[in-house]
Design a protein around this motif. Structure first.
Motif, PDB file in Angstrom:
ATOM      1  N   VAL A  93       0.962  -1.182  -0.034  1.00 31.64           N
ATOM      2  CA  VAL A  93      -0.033   0.156  -0.087  1.00 31.64           C
ATOM      3  C   VAL A  93       0.867   1.257  -0.084  1.00 31.64           C
ATOM      4  O   VAL A  93       1.500   1.588   0.977  1.00 31.64           O
ATOM      5  CB  VAL A  93      -1.061   0.013   1.234  1.00 31.64           C
ATOM      6  N   ASP A  94       1.009   1.910  -1.066  1.00 28.54           N
ATOM      7  CA  ASP A  94       1.743   3.138  -1.418  1.00 28.54           C
ATOM      8  C   ASP A  94       1.437   4.022  -2.304  1.00 28.54           C
ATOM      9  O   ASP A  94       0.591   3.372  -3.459  1.00 28.54           O
ATOM     10  CB  ASP A  94       3.401   2.787  -1.555  1.00 28.54           C
ATOM     11  N   ASP A  95       1.073   5.330  -2.164  1.00 27.97           N
ATOM     12  CA  ASP A  95       0.500   6.206  -3.083  1.00 27.97           C
ATOM     13  C   ASP A  95       1.697   6.629  -4.092  1.00 27.97           C
ATOM     14  O   ASP A  95       1.396   7.282  -5.164  1.00 27.97           O
ATOM     15  CB  ASP A  95       0.167   7.372  -2.466  1.00 27.97           C
ATOM     16  N   MET A  96       3.036   6.094  -3.757  1.00 31.97           N
ATOM     17  CA  MET A  96       4.032   6.668  -4.785  1.00 31.97           C
ATOM     18  C   MET A  96       4.244   5.356  -5.871  1.00 31.97           C
ATOM     19  O   MET A  96       4.679   4.461  -5.101  1.00 31.97           O
ATOM     20  CB  MET A  96       5.171   7.212  -4.109  1.00 31.97           C
ATOM     21  N   SER A  97       3.992   5.484  -7.081  1.00 29.49           N
ATOM     22  CA  SER A  97       4.151   4.414  -8.076  1.00 29.49           C
ATOM     23  C   SER A  97       5.869   3.910  -7.850  1.00 29.49           C
ATOM     24  O   SER A  97       5.971   2.704  -7.980  1.00 29.49           O
ATOM     25  CB  SER A  97       3.863   4.744  -9.220  1.00 29.49           C
ATOM     26  N   THR A  98       6.779   4.726  -7.661  1.00 26.65           N
ATOM     27  CA  THR A  98       8.327   4.537  -7.521  1.00 26.65           C
ATOM     28  C   THR A  98       8.385   3.578  -6.519  1.00 26.65           C
ATOM     29  O   THR A  98       9.008   2.378  -6.743  1.00 26.65           O
ATOM     30  CB  THR A  98       8.947   5.574  -7.664  1.00 26.65           C
ATOM     31  N   SER A  99       7.931   3.971  -5.337  1.00 22.75           N
ATOM     32  CA  SER A  99       7.951   3.170  -4.376  1.00 22.75           C
ATOM     33  C   SER A  99       7.517   1.746  -4.361  1.00 22.75           C
ATOM     34  O   SER A  99       7.890   0.683  -3.966  1.00 22.75           O
ATOM     35  CB  SER A  99       7.416   3.600  -2.979  1.00 22.75           C
ATOM     36  N   ARG A 100       6.182   1.520  -4.934  1.00 21.22           N
ATOM     37  CA  ARG A 100       5.355   0.526  -5.047  1.00 21.22           C
ATOM     38  C   ARG A 100       6.154  -0.492  -6.019  1.00 21.22           C
ATOM     39  O   ARG A 100       6.432  -1.624  -5.873  1.00 21.22           O
ATOM     40  CB  ARG A 100       3.930   0.835  -5.734  1.00 21.22           C
ATOM     41  N   GLY A 101       6.817   0.321  -7.287  1.00 18.36           N
ATOM     42  CA  GLY A 101       7.648  -0.626  -8.108  1.00 18.36           C
ATOM     43  C   GLY A 101       8.748  -1.119  -7.629  1.00 18.36           C
ATOM     44  O   GLY A 101       9.012  -2.399  -7.931  1.00 18.36           O
ATOM     45  N   ILE A 102       9.523  -0.516  -6.789  1.00 21.47           N
ATOM     46  CA  ILE A 102      10.797  -0.962  -5.998  1.00 21.47           C
ATOM     47  C   ILE A 102      10.324  -2.130  -5.104  1.00 21.47           C
ATOM     48  O   ILE A 102      11.031  -3.219  -5.258  1.00 21.47           O
ATOM     49  CB  ILE A 102      11.517   0.076  -5.173  1.00 21.47           C
ATOM     50  N   LEU A 103       9.364  -2.300  -4.337  1.00 22.04           N
ATOM     51  CA  LEU A 103       8.866  -3.212  -3.569  1.00 22.04           C
ATOM     52  C   LEU A 103       8.400  -4.449  -4.281  1.00 22.04           C
ATOM     53  O   LEU A 103       8.822  -5.745  -3.805  1.00 22.04           O
ATOM     54  CB  LEU A 103       7.869  -2.609  -2.400  1.00 22.04           C
ATOM     55  N   LEU A 104       7.863  -4.009  -5.232  1.00 20.53           N
ATOM     56  CA  LEU A 104       7.349  -5.430  -6.266  1.00 20.53           C
ATOM     57  C   LEU A 104       8.464  -5.978  -6.920  1.00 20.53           C
ATOM     58  O   LEU A 104       8.342  -7.271  -6.784  1.00 20.53           O
ATOM     59  CB  LEU A 104       6.264  -4.849  -7.094  1.00 20.53           C
ATOM     60  N   GLN A 105       9.597  -5.404  -7.230  1.00 24.06           N
ATOM     61  CA  GLN A 105      10.767  -6.013  -7.885  1.00 24.06           C
ATOM     62  C   GLN A 105      11.343  -6.681  -6.708  1.00 24.06           C
ATOM     63  O   GLN A 105      11.734  -7.880  -7.036  1.00 24.06           O
ATOM     64  CB  GLN A 105      11.624  -4.891  -8.333  1.00 24.06           C
ATOM     65  N   MET A 106      11.548  -6.100  -5.473  1.00 31.26           N
ATOM     66  CA  MET A 106      12.143  -6.906  -4.382  1.00 31.26           C
ATOM     67  C   MET A 106      11.369  -8.077  -3.888  1.00 31.26           C
ATOM     68  O   MET A 106      12.153  -9.262  -3.855  1.00 31.26           O
ATOM     69  CB  MET A 106      12.227  -5.982  -3.207  1.00 31.26           C
ATOM     70  N   LEU A 107      10.225  -8.255  -4.078  1.00 32.91           N
ATOM     71  CA  LEU A 107       9.291  -9.088  -3.598  1.00 32.91           C
ATOM     72  C   LEU A 107       9.493 -10.269  -4.669  1.00 32.91           C
ATOM     73  O   LEU A 107       9.594 -11.449  -4.327  1.00 32.91           O
ATOM     74  CB  LEU A 107       7.762  -8.811  -3.436  1.00 32.91           C
ATOM     75  N   ASP A 108       9.570  -9.969  -5.956  1.00 30.30           N
ATOM     76  CA  ASP A 108       9.508 -10.915  -7.004  1.00 30.30           C
ATOM     77  C   ASP A 108      10.820 -11.270  -7.063  1.00 30.30           C
ATOM     78  O   ASP A 108      11.159 -12.803  -7.185  1.00 30.30           O
ATOM     79  CB  ASP A 108       9.598 -10.277  -8.436  1.00 30.30           C
ATOM     80  N   LYS A 109      12.059 -10.757  -6.670  1.00 29.16           N
ATOM     81  CA  LYS A 109      13.551 -11.539  -6.373  1.00 29.16           C
ATOM     82  C   LYS A 109      13.455 -12.145  -5.438  1.00 29.16           C
ATOM     83  O   LYS A 109      14.165 -13.326  -5.711  1.00 29.16           O
ATOM     84  CB  LYS A 109      14.488 -10.370  -6.292  1.00 29.16           C
ATOM     85  N   LEU A 110      12.648 -12.086  -4.396  1.00 26.64           N
ATOM     86  CA  LEU A 110      12.553 -13.263  -3.239  1.00 26.64           C
ATOM     87  C   LEU A 110      11.524 -14.378  -3.545  1.00 26.64           C
ATOM     88  O   LEU A 110      11.621 -15.231  -2.760  1.00 26.64           O
ATOM     89  CB  LEU A 110      11.901 -12.377  -2.033  1.00 26.64           C
ATOM     90  N   GLY A 111      10.990 -14.497  -4.719  1.00 31.74           N
ATOM     91  CA  GLY A 111      10.193 -15.501  -5.051  1.00 31.74           C
ATOM     92  C   GLY A 111       8.921 -15.497  -4.490  1.00 31.74           C
ATOM     93  O   GLY A 111       8.112 -16.536  -4.581  1.00 31.74           O
ATOM     94  N   ILE A 112       8.393 -14.233  -4.167  1.00 37.98           N
ATOM     95  CA  ILE A 112       6.820 -14.310  -3.519  1.00 37.98           C
ATOM     96  C   ILE A 112       6.101 -13.760  -4.856  1.00 37.98           C
ATOM     97  O   ILE A 112       6.154 -12.753  -5.377  1.00 37.98           O
ATOM     98  CB  ILE A 112       6.859 -13.223  -2.564  1.00 37.98           C
ATOM     99  N   ALA A 113       5.021 -14.718  -5.086  1.00 38.06           N
ATOM    100  CA  ALA A 113       4.251 -14.577  -6.226  1.00 38.06           C
ATOM    101  C   ALA A 113       3.037 -13.890  -6.298  1.00 38.06           C
ATOM    102  O   ALA A 113       2.861 -13.193  -7.065  1.00 38.06           O
ATOM    103  CB  ALA A 113       4.246 -15.908  -6.892  1.00 38.06           C
ATOM    104  N   GLN A 114       2.401 -13.973  -4.903  1.00 37.62           N
ATOM    105  CA  GLN A 114       1.053 -13.343  -4.831  1.00 37.62           C
ATOM    106  C   GLN A 114       1.234 -12.092  -4.215  1.00 37.62           C
ATOM    107  O   GLN A 114       1.032 -11.896  -2.847  1.00 37.62           O
ATOM    108  CB  GLN A 114       0.124 -14.283  -4.024  1.00 37.62           C
TER     109      GLN A 114
END
Length: 88
Positions: free
Chosen positions: A12-33
């Motif tokens: 939950v973040d209103d800044m798209s850049t912050s969301r994008g960074i977190l989504l990339q990090m979670l993806d690299k950790l193998g978190i799919a959902q």
């Protein structure tokens, strides 16, 4: 299926850049959902449909602050969602 594949995370973040960074990090950790939303009001709506295991929230958001988001969890079926991390 591994824990990483089963884990449901809501960002939950209103800044798209912050969301994008977190989504990339979670993806690299193998978190799919992983789901994301721009504010606390929409986060509450999403958690009613699919309760996450973890919420990562910005501290300063429009419409609903994380404190209200957490306080509202006690009244919703997603109150078993833990942990809640705020302060990005």
């Amino acid at each position: 299926m591994s824990v990483r594949e089963k884990l449901r995370v809501l960002v939950v973040d209103d800044m798209s850049t912050s969301r994008g960074i977190l989504l990339q990090m979670l993806d690299k950790l193998g978190i799919a959902q992983v789901e994301y939303t721009e504010n606390g009001v929409r986060a509450v709506e999403r958690t009613k449909v699919s309760p996450p295991h973890l919420i990562l929230s910005d501290l300063y958001m429009p419409k609903m602050k994380p404190v209200r988001l957490v306080a509202g969890s006690a009244r919703n079926r997603w109150s078993n969602c833990r942990p809640f991390i705020s302060g990005m």
